[in-house]
Design a protein around this motif. Structure first.
Motif, PDB file in Angstrom:
ATOM      1  N   ALA A 124       0.797  -1.224   0.043  1.00  0.00           N
ATOM      2  CA  ALA A 124      -0.055  -0.047   0.022  1.00  0.00           C
ATOM      3  C   ALA A 124       0.804   1.223  -0.039  1.00  0.00           C
ATOM      4  N   LEU A 125       2.134   1.211   0.482  1.00  0.00           N
ATOM      5  CA  LEU A 125       3.018   2.350   0.486  1.00  0.00           C
ATOM      6  C   LEU A 125       4.149   2.112  -0.767  1.00  0.00           C
ATOM      7  N   GLY A 126       3.935   1.075  -1.435  1.00  0.00           N
ATOM      8  CA  GLY A 126       4.849   1.086  -2.672  1.00  0.00           C
ATOM      9  C   GLY A 126       6.053  -0.013  -2.114  1.00  0.00           C
ATOM     10  N   LEU A 127       6.112  -0.603  -1.050  1.00  0.00           N
ATOM     11  CA  LEU A 127       7.436  -1.199  -0.375  1.00  0.00           C
ATOM     12  C   LEU A 127       7.096  -2.765  -0.728  1.00  0.00           C
ATOM     13  N   LEU A 128       8.078  -3.265  -1.508  1.00  0.00           N
ATOM     14  CA  LEU A 128       7.858  -4.667  -2.023  1.00  0.00           C
ATOM     15  C   LEU A 128       8.563  -5.660  -1.292  1.00  0.00           C
ATOM     16  N   ASP A 129      10.080  -5.249  -1.157  1.00  0.00           N
ATOM     17  CA  ASP A 129      11.023  -6.180  -0.456  1.00  0.00           C
ATOM     18  C   ASP A 129      12.209  -5.043  -0.133  1.00  0.00           C
ATOM     19  N   ILE A 130      12.012  -4.738   1.368  1.00  0.00           N
ATOM     20  CA  ILE A 130      12.956  -3.531   1.488  1.00  0.00           C
ATOM     21  C   ILE A 130      13.946  -4.306   2.564  1.00  0.00           C
ATOM     22  N   HIS A 131      15.296  -4.097   2.103  1.00  0.00           N
ATOM     23  CA  HIS A 131      16.297  -4.484   2.998  1.00  0.00           C
ATOM     24  C   HIS A 131      17.321  -3.119   3.240  1.00  0.00           C
TER      25      HIS A 131
ATOM     26  N   GLY B 231      24.402   8.282  13.750  1.00  0.00           N
ATOM     27  CA  GLY B 231      25.259   9.521  13.917  1.00  0.00           C
ATOM     28  C   GLY B 231      25.374  10.198  12.381  1.00  0.00           C
ATOM     29  N   GLY B 232      25.025   9.599  11.423  1.00  0.00           N
ATOM     30  CA  GLY B 232      25.171  10.315   9.974  1.00  0.00           C
ATOM     31  C   GLY B 232      23.918  10.384   9.415  1.00  0.00           C
ATOM     32  N   CYS B 233      24.104  10.877   8.111  1.00  0.00           N
ATOM     33  CA  CYS B 233      22.665  11.284   7.182  1.00  0.00           C
ATOM     34  C   CYS B 233      22.483  10.308   6.319  1.00  0.00           C
ATOM     35  N   THR B 234      21.507   9.307   6.359  1.00  0.00           N
ATOM     36  CA  THR B 234      21.158   8.651   5.382  1.00  0.00           C
ATOM     37  C   THR B 234      19.982   9.014   4.457  1.00  0.00           C
ATOM     38  N   VAL B 235      20.355   9.100   3.303  1.00  0.00           N
ATOM     39  CA  VAL B 235      19.381   9.623   2.356  1.00  0.00           C
ATOM     40  C   VAL B 235      18.917   8.587   1.433  1.00  0.00           C
ATOM     41  N   LEU B 236      17.643   8.498   1.256  1.00  0.00           N
ATOM     42  CA  LEU B 236      16.747   7.660   0.544  1.00  0.00           C
ATOM     43  C   LEU B 236      16.291   8.115  -0.976  1.00  0.00           C
ATOM     44  N   LEU B 237      16.919   7.796  -1.920  1.00  0.00           N
ATOM     45  CA  LEU B 237      16.914   8.461  -3.301  1.00  0.00           C
ATOM     46  C   LEU B 237      16.071   7.255  -4.287  1.00  0.00           C
ATOM     47  N   GLY B 238      15.295   8.118  -4.998  1.00  0.00           N
ATOM     48  CA  GLY B 238      14.676   7.384  -6.075  1.00  0.00           C
ATOM     49  C   GLY B 238      13.526   8.308  -6.586  1.00  0.00           C
ATOM     50  N   PRO B 239      13.065   7.799  -7.876  1.00  0.00           N
ATOM     51  CA  PRO B 239      12.039   8.623  -8.666  1.00  0.00           C
ATOM     52  C   PRO B 239      10.640   8.464  -7.525  1.00  0.00           C
ATOM     53  N   PRO B 240       9.699   9.299  -7.880  1.00  0.00           N
ATOM     54  CA  PRO B 240       8.471   9.322  -7.414  1.00  0.00           C
ATOM     55  C   PRO B 240       8.050   7.971  -7.498  1.00  0.00           C
TER      56      PRO B 240
ATOM     57  N   ALA C  74       9.056   5.265  -5.807  1.00  0.00           N
ATOM     58  CA  ALA C  74       9.981   4.194  -5.724  1.00  0.00           C
ATOM     59  C   ALA C  74      10.175   3.553  -4.368  1.00  0.00           C
ATOM     60  N   GLY C  75       9.582   4.422  -3.329  1.00  0.00           N
ATOM     61  CA  GLY C  75       9.214   3.766  -1.904  1.00  0.00           C
ATOM     62  C   GLY C  75       9.827   4.589  -0.898  1.00  0.00           C
TER      63      GLY C  75
ATOM     64  N   VAL D 159      20.996   5.198  -0.188  1.00  0.00           N
ATOM     65  CA  VAL D 159      19.985   4.313  -0.250  1.00  0.00           C
ATOM     66  C   VAL D 159      19.429   4.585  -1.585  1.00  0.00           C
ATOM     67  N   VAL D 160      19.669   3.769  -2.613  1.00  0.00           N
ATOM     68  CA  VAL D 160      18.963   4.078  -3.936  1.00  0.00           C
ATOM     69  C   VAL D 160      17.672   2.881  -4.105  1.00  0.00           C
ATOM     70  N   LEU D 161      16.403   3.511  -4.291  1.00  0.00           N
ATOM     71  CA  LEU D 161      15.427   2.755  -4.351  1.00  0.00           C
ATOM     72  C   LEU D 161      14.697   2.690  -5.701  1.00  0.00           C
ATOM     73  N   GLU D 162      14.249   1.372  -6.278  1.00  0.00           N
ATOM     74  CA  GLU D 162      13.447   1.445  -7.546  1.00  0.00           C
ATOM     75  C   GLU D 162      12.384   0.455  -7.278  1.00  0.00           C
ATOM     76  N   ALA D 163      11.220   0.867  -7.795  1.00  0.00           N
ATOM     77  CA  ALA D 163      10.157   0.068  -7.475  1.00  0.00           C
ATOM     78  C   ALA D 163       9.819  -0.669  -6.314  1.00  0.00           C
ATOM     79  N   GLY D 164       9.785  -0.027  -5.200  1.00  0.00           N
ATOM     80  CA  GLY D 164       9.706  -0.633  -3.967  1.00  0.00           C
ATOM     81  C   GLY D 164      10.837  -1.605  -3.451  1.00  0.00           C
ATOM     82  N   GLU D 165      11.990  -1.340  -4.159  1.00  0.00           N
ATOM     83  CA  GLU D 165      12.959  -2.476  -3.439  1.00  0.00           C
ATOM     84  C   GLU D 165      14.375  -1.431  -3.406  1.00  0.00           C
ATOM     85  N   VAL D 166      15.321  -1.681  -2.654  1.00  0.00           N
ATOM     86  CA  VAL D 166      16.530  -1.109  -2.327  1.00  0.00           C
ATOM     87  C   VAL D 166      17.433  -1.783  -3.448  1.00  0.00           C
ATOM     88  N   VAL D 167      17.935  -1.195  -4.423  1.00  0.00           N
ATOM     89  CA  VAL D 167      18.798  -1.791  -5.365  1.00  0.00           C
ATOM     90  C   VAL D 167      20.143  -1.482  -4.974  1.00  0.00           C
ATOM     91  N   GLN D 168      20.763  -0.599  -4.338  1.00  0.00           N
ATOM     92  CA  GLN D 168      22.091  -0.275  -3.811  1.00  0.00           C
ATOM     93  C   GLN D 168      22.209   0.705  -2.467  1.00  0.00           C
TER      94      GLN D 168
END
Length: 378
Positions: free
Chosen positions: A37-44, A50-59, A61-62, A224-233
Motif C-alpha cells: 500500500a506504500l509501494g514497499l515490496l521487499d526492503i532491506h 550518527g550520520g545522514c542516510t538519504v533515500l533516493l529514487g524517482p517518485p 520508488a518507496g 540508499v537507492v530505491l527502485e519500484a519498492g526495493e533497495v537496489v544499492q
C-alpha cells in the motif's frame, strides 16, 4: 506524500540501552519489509547511527513509504523494522525519540518564530523548555528573530524555522521528506550545504527522502537507492557513483554514455562486448547476462580520455574516433565524438584543456574498470 504526524508534545530521547550501544552497529534495520500500500515490496536496508542516510529514487520508488513506517504512521505487512535490535513497531510514535521535519507554510501567519519552535516541547519544565528553544533557534541562525511572525518570513527562513521546530525536542533520529522542494536550484544547494554542516556538527542520525540526485549526493553519508519498492544499492555516495549495481543506478547518479552491444564472453567480473557501432572492448560486468545477451556499456563523460593521435599511438584499449564538436560551457568543454559506425560519445574536459581539432581524427580510451556492462532494458 507528506508526513503528517502531529508533534504536540515533547519527544523523549532514546532509552539508555539504545544510546549506549556500539557506535559501529546500525541504529535502524529493515529486514524483508513489505507494505504494498506504500509501494514497499521487499526492503532491506540499514541506517548507520550518527550520520545522514538519504533515500533516493524517482517518485513512487518507496522512499516516502520508508519514512512513514519510521514515523509510526503505518506498520509493515511482512518483515521487521528494528531499532537497535528491538522491534520498532512495538513502540508508539510519540515514544520513539524521532523528530519529524514538517512544512509550516499552512500554520497561522501571526505565530512568532519562538512560539512555533516552543510548541513541540510544551511538556518540558519552563527553564528546560526555554533552553531547548534557544538552542534550536541558534543552531539554525534564527536567534534574534524570536518575535518575527511567520507571515514576515521568506521561503528560506521558513525552512530553517521548520527544521528548528523539528530539532527543539533534541530527538535521537530526525526524519525529513523533500525538505527543500520548491526552492530554486542555487538556493537548494546553498541550504543543503548549510544543513550538511549542521547535521555533522550535532552528530544527529538523520533519514532524508528526496527525488533529487544532486541533493542526495551532497547530503548523504549513507546513500540508499530505491527502485519500484526495493533497495537496489546502498553505500557511501562515492561507492554508489563509482560502482553502480545496475544501469538504473548509473543513470540516476549522473550523466552516462550508453553504448548498446552484445556480450561476447565473460571472464570473472569482466566481460567482452561487441558494440553495435563496431568496436569490441572489455568492461566490468554489472548485471549483464551471459554471452549472446544484449547489454549497454556505460561510461561517464569525465572518464573518457581524448587525444589527437591514432589508437595505436594512444595505447592498449584505445579506439579510433573523430571529434564532431566542442562546446564551451564555462567550467568545462563538452566534446561530441563519433565512434565506429554511427556510435556517439560525450567527453568532458576542464576549460582551457587542449582538445583535438573539430572534424579531425582522434582516439578515445578509458580505464576498463570505469566502464560497466549492464543488462539492456527492453
Amino acid at each position: 506524500m507528506t508526513l503528517a504526524l502531529t508533534c504536540g508534545g515533547w519527544l523523549p530521547s532514546l532509552p539508555c540501552h539504545i544510546r549506549e550501544s556500539r557506535m559501529d552497529a546500525p541504529l535502524l534495520r529493515f529486514e524483508a519489509v513489505r507494505k504494498p500500500a506504500l509501494g514497499l515490496l521487499d526492503i532491506h536496508l540499514v541506517v548507520p547511527r550518527g550520520g545522514c542516510t538519504v533515500l533516493l529514487g524517482p517518485p513512487g520508488a518507496g522512499q516516502e513509504g520508508v519514512l512513514r513506517l519510521l514515523a509510526g504512521l503505518a506498520s509493515p505487512d511482512q518483515g521487521r523494522v528494528l531499532l537497535d535490535g528491538a522491534d520498532l513497531d512495538r513502540q508508539p510514535p510519540g515514544w520513539r525519540g524521532f523528530g519529524i521535519f514538517q512544512p509550516i507554510d499552512g500554520m497561522p501567519a501571526g505565530r512568532t518564530a519562538e512560539r512555533l519552535v516552543t510548541e513541540p516541547v510544551l511538556g518540558l519544565p519552563g527553564e528546560q523548555r526555554a533552553a531547548h528553544v534557544a538552542r534550536a533557534l541558534t543552531q539554525l541562525g534564527l536567534d534574534g528573530q524570536e518575535a518575527t511572525r511567520l507571515g514576515d518570513l521568506g521561503p528560506v527562513p521558513r525552512r530553517r524555522l521548520a527544521l528548528a521546530r523539528a530539532l527543539a525536542p533534541q530527538p535521537a533520529v530526525l526524519l525529513l521528506e523533500e525538505p527543500l522542494a520548491g526552492l530554486d536550484h542555487a538556493t537548494r544547494q546553498r541550504l543543503a550545504l548549510e544543513w550538511r554542516a549542521l547535521f555533522r556538527r550535532i552528530g544527529l542520525t538523520t533519514v532524508l527522502a528526496t527525488h533529487e540526485p544532486a541533493e542526495a549526493m551532497l547530503l548523504a553519508d549513507h546513500l540508499v537507492v530505491l527502485e519500484a519498492g526495493e533497495v537496489v544499492q546502498q553505500g557511501t555516495p562515492q561507492q554508489v557513483y563509482d560502482d553502480p549495481a545496475t544501469g538504473f543506478v548509473a543513470g540516476l547518479l549522473g550523466e552516462n554514455n550508453r553504448l548498446p552491444g552484445t556480450v561476447l564472453a565473460l571472464d570473472g567480473d569482466e566481460c567482452q562486448v561487441r558494440l553495435d557501432c563496431g568496436p569490441e572492448l572489455w568492461a566490468r560486468r554489472g548485471d549483464a547476462a551471459g554471452p549472446g545477451s544484449r547489454c549497454i556499456v556505460a561510461i561517464r563523460p569525465e572518464r573518457v580520455a581524448v587525444a589527437a593521435m591514432t589508437a595505436e599511438e594512444m595505447g592498449e584499449g584505445a579506439l579510433e574516433a573523430a571529434l564532431r564538436d566542442a562546446i564551451f560551457l564555462g567550467d568545462h568543454v563538452r566534446l561530441l565524438i563519433e565512434l565506429g559506425r554511427g556510435g556517439t560519445l560525450v567527453a568532458r574536459r576542464p576549460a582551457g584543456s587542449r582538445v583535438p581539432r573539430v572534424g579531425g581524427p582522434a582516439s578515445v580510451a578509458w580505464d576498463p574498470y570505469a566502464a560497466f556492462a549492464f543488462r539492456a532494458l527492453r
